[in-house]
Design a protein around this motif. Structure first.
Motif, PDB file in Angstrom:
ATOM      1  N   PHE A   8       0.829  -1.198   0.000  1.00 19.02           N
ATOM      2  CA  PHE A   8       0.000   0.000   0.000  1.00 19.02           C
ATOM      3  C   PHE A   8       0.869   1.256   0.000  1.00 19.02           C
ATOM      4  O   PHE A   8       0.624   2.206  -0.756  1.00 19.02           O
ATOM      5  N   ALA A   9       1.954   1.233   0.812  1.00 17.72           N
ATOM      6  CA  ALA A   9       2.851   2.385   0.870  1.00 17.72           C
ATOM      7  C   ALA A   9       3.549   2.593  -0.470  1.00 17.72           C
ATOM      8  O   ALA A   9       3.645   3.721  -0.963  1.00 17.72           O
ATOM      9  N   VAL A  22       1.108   4.125  -2.983  1.00 17.20           N
ATOM     10  CA  VAL A  22       0.845   5.552  -2.772  1.00 17.20           C
ATOM     11  C   VAL A  22       2.077   6.386  -3.118  1.00 17.20           C
ATOM     12  O   VAL A  22       1.965   7.448  -3.741  1.00 17.20           O
ATOM     13  N   LEU A  23       3.269   5.887  -2.747  1.00 18.19           N
ATOM     14  CA  LEU A  23       4.498   6.613  -3.095  1.00 18.19           C
ATOM     15  C   LEU A  23       4.608   6.781  -4.603  1.00 18.19           C
ATOM     16  O   LEU A  23       4.914   7.869  -5.102  1.00 18.19           O
ATOM     17  N   LEU A  30       2.223   6.698  -6.733  1.00 22.10           N
ATOM     18  CA  LEU A  30       1.112   7.538  -7.195  1.00 22.10           C
ATOM     19  C   LEU A  30       1.497   9.015  -7.151  1.00 22.10           C
ATOM     20  O   LEU A  30       1.061   9.816  -7.975  1.00 22.10           O
ATOM     21  N   LEU A  31       2.315   9.389  -6.173  1.00 17.94           N
ATOM     22  CA  LEU A  31       2.697  10.793  -6.010  1.00 17.94           C
ATOM     23  C   LEU A  31       3.903  11.168  -6.867  1.00 17.94           C
ATOM     24  O   LEU A  31       4.270  12.328  -6.933  1.00 17.94           O
ATOM     25  N   THR A  32       4.542  10.170  -7.511  1.00 19.92           N
ATOM     26  CA  THR A  32       5.657  10.470  -8.422  1.00 19.92           C
ATOM     27  C   THR A  32       5.099  10.639  -9.829  1.00 19.92           C
ATOM     28  O   THR A  32       3.907  10.389 -10.067  1.00 19.92           O
ATOM     29  N   ALA A  50      -6.150   3.264  -3.815  1.00 21.56           N
ATOM     30  CA  ALA A  50      -5.490   4.387  -4.468  1.00 21.56           C
ATOM     31  C   ALA A  50      -6.196   4.767  -5.769  1.00 21.56           C
ATOM     32  O   ALA A  50      -5.603   5.351  -6.663  1.00 21.56           O
TER      33      ALA A  50
END
Lengths: 223, 247
Positions: free
Chosen positions: A75-76, A79-80, A82-84, A169
């Motif tokens: 999951f981390a 999300v990481l 997704l933000l890149t 996400a």
């Protein structure tokens, strides 16, 4: 028990099966996602593991990657990513996160399988004048195949299960039915989605079990 | 275009000292919740798994069903597991703990059982010859000898639990997962990265801690390391520890 009957009604309502958010399209997304990620992880992990296993090098690496992979929450990673910038191309983050997640079991099982091949047999093959490539493809790989396939089975079931997290996400797949149910505070829908994913995972497990049963004698595991 | 602000929070940097200092308490609370959820679920899992494994060892017929049920539980996705338990526990921390207990059962039962099965028959006969009863045999001979395999399972279960707790964010009890979930919705890079790194650090620290505990409670394995291990359960245990577990 009323939750279960309500979930059953939700599942059997034809209106919930059609359309872009319907069960049918979510099932298809889930299947495509799983197959694509499994294929990509196999292409990355298996050649590497087979060559490392053949050479007998990098064992600690293969095992440690597997253990480290367990410590990193999918999951981390999702999300990481997704933000890149990767987050801008649709299902990109999901595919990358799932591939990262599926590689460790494939790598470790294939490596261990190659190493557990009887050394006497390998030496006999060398004595017969086989080249390294011939030994790898015609002796070690067939004998290691049951364990290699165990790795593939574990990876496949894990992928089906973990692809659900993509929905957290904003990705597609069956997880969307669960998260949508959470947002609507509709327990029957949540339970129905959970049952769908669990059944999907069990079907994948069963398909591999049947494939193993049907496989030729040498490709089966012991017992 | 205006000049980029000096404040790394305003710039939304991945690494940001100001985030660490201003949100210290939020981070600490999340870490505490994360640790509590993990520890509770692994401990309850252990309390349930030991008797199950001992029963499966004692009665051969029980081994099949016990292993089958725990394996099926393991194929249920974490998100689905939490949602399947939802009608029972509602939106609560108990829900997350219950789900994680069910996951840790598979790893623990299998590894403890493999450890018990690997106890050599001669060792058991020697203990019986010394007049050990079944209970004393189990507590002072079989369980201690199963410790290395059991600890391997415990380490995997703990590391997996640390990472699975994050999914508990869906019901609002995910420890650091809550911060990751919130950071995703607000595009707060520093929060997502910090919480993710903390997760991995907790997992690694827990693994090292358990390794240290294992080192302390199994002194005989250090003395006998030079000898090759025997017993049929040994390779199976190593395999489980290495790659066959599902995390």
């Amino acid at each position: 028990m009323s939750t279960l009957t309500a979930s059953w009604h939700w599942l059997t309502d034809p209106a919930h099966w059609s359309g872009d958010d319907g069960i049918r399209s979510r099932l298809l997304q889930h299947l495509v996602l799983t197959v694509v990620c499994l294929a990509a992880s196999c292409v990355i992990a298996l050649p590497l593991a087979l060559v490392l296993g053949h050479l007998g090098k990098g064992g600690a690496l293969a095992v440690n990657i597997s253990n480290a992979g367990r410590a990193v929450p999918t999951f981390a990673v999702l999300v990481l990513l997704l933000l890149t910038p990767v987050g801008r191309w649709g299902e990109g983050p999901t595919v990358v996160a799932l591939v990262l997640f599926a590689v460790p079991p494939l790598l470790t099982n294939a490596y261990v399988g190659m190493r557990e091949v009887d050394r006497g047999i390998v030496q006999a093959a060398r004595g017969m004048g086989m080249t390294g490539r011939q030994m790898l493809l015609h002796v070690e790989l067939p004998l290691a195949l049951p364990l290699v396939m165990t790795g593939v089975r574990i990876a496949a079931v894990q992928l089906v299960a973990t692809a659900t997290i993509a929905a957290l996400a904003g990705g597609g797949g069956l997880g969307r039915i669960i998260t949508a149910g959470f947002n609507l505070a509709s327990t029957p829908q949540v339970v129905a989605g959970a049952v769908l994913v669990a059944v999907f995972a069990l079907i994948v497990e069963a398909v591999f079990a049947i494939a193993e049963r049907l496989a030729p004698r040498w490709a089966r595991g012991p017992g | 275009m205006t000049a980029p602000p000096h404040d790394c929070l305003a710039r939304n940097d991945w690494i940001c000292g100001a985030y660490l200092s201003t949100r210290r308490h939020i981070l600490l609370d999340a870490v505490v919740q994360h640790l509590r959820l993990t520890a509770l679920s692994v401990l309850i899992g252990l309390v349930v798994a030991v008797p199950l494994a001992v029963l499966a060892r004692r009665w051969r017929w029980a081994a099949g069903p016990v292993l089958a049920v725990t394996t099926v539980l393991y194929t249920i996705p974490s998100l689905a597991m939490f949602s399947l338990l939802l009608p029972l526990y509602g939106l609560s921390a108990t829900l997350v703990v219950a789900g994680l207990v069910l996951y840790s059962l598979t790893l623990l039962v299998r590894n403890i059982l493999a450890g018990l099965r690997a106890v050599p028959e001669e060792t058991r006969q020697a203990a019986r010859g010394l007049g050990y009863g079944p209970v004393r045999l189990l507590l002072t001979v079989e369980l201690p000898l199963a410790l290395p395999a059991a600890m391997a399972g415990l380490r995997i279960a703990t590391v997996s639990a640390v990472s699975l707790v994050t999914v508990g964010a869906i019901v609002g009890f995910g420890g650091l997962g809550n911060l990751i979930y919130a950071g995703m919705n607000t595009y707060f890079k520093a929060q997502v990265l910090t919480a993710s790194v903390l997760c991995v650090l907790i997992a690694v620290a827990a693994d090292v801690l358990l390794l240290g505990v294992q080192w302390l409670i199994t002194p005989w394995t250090r003395a006998g390391r030079a000898r090759a291990p025997t017993g049929r359960g040994r390779p199976r245990t190593r395999l489980l520890g290495a790659g066959a577990g599902r995390g």
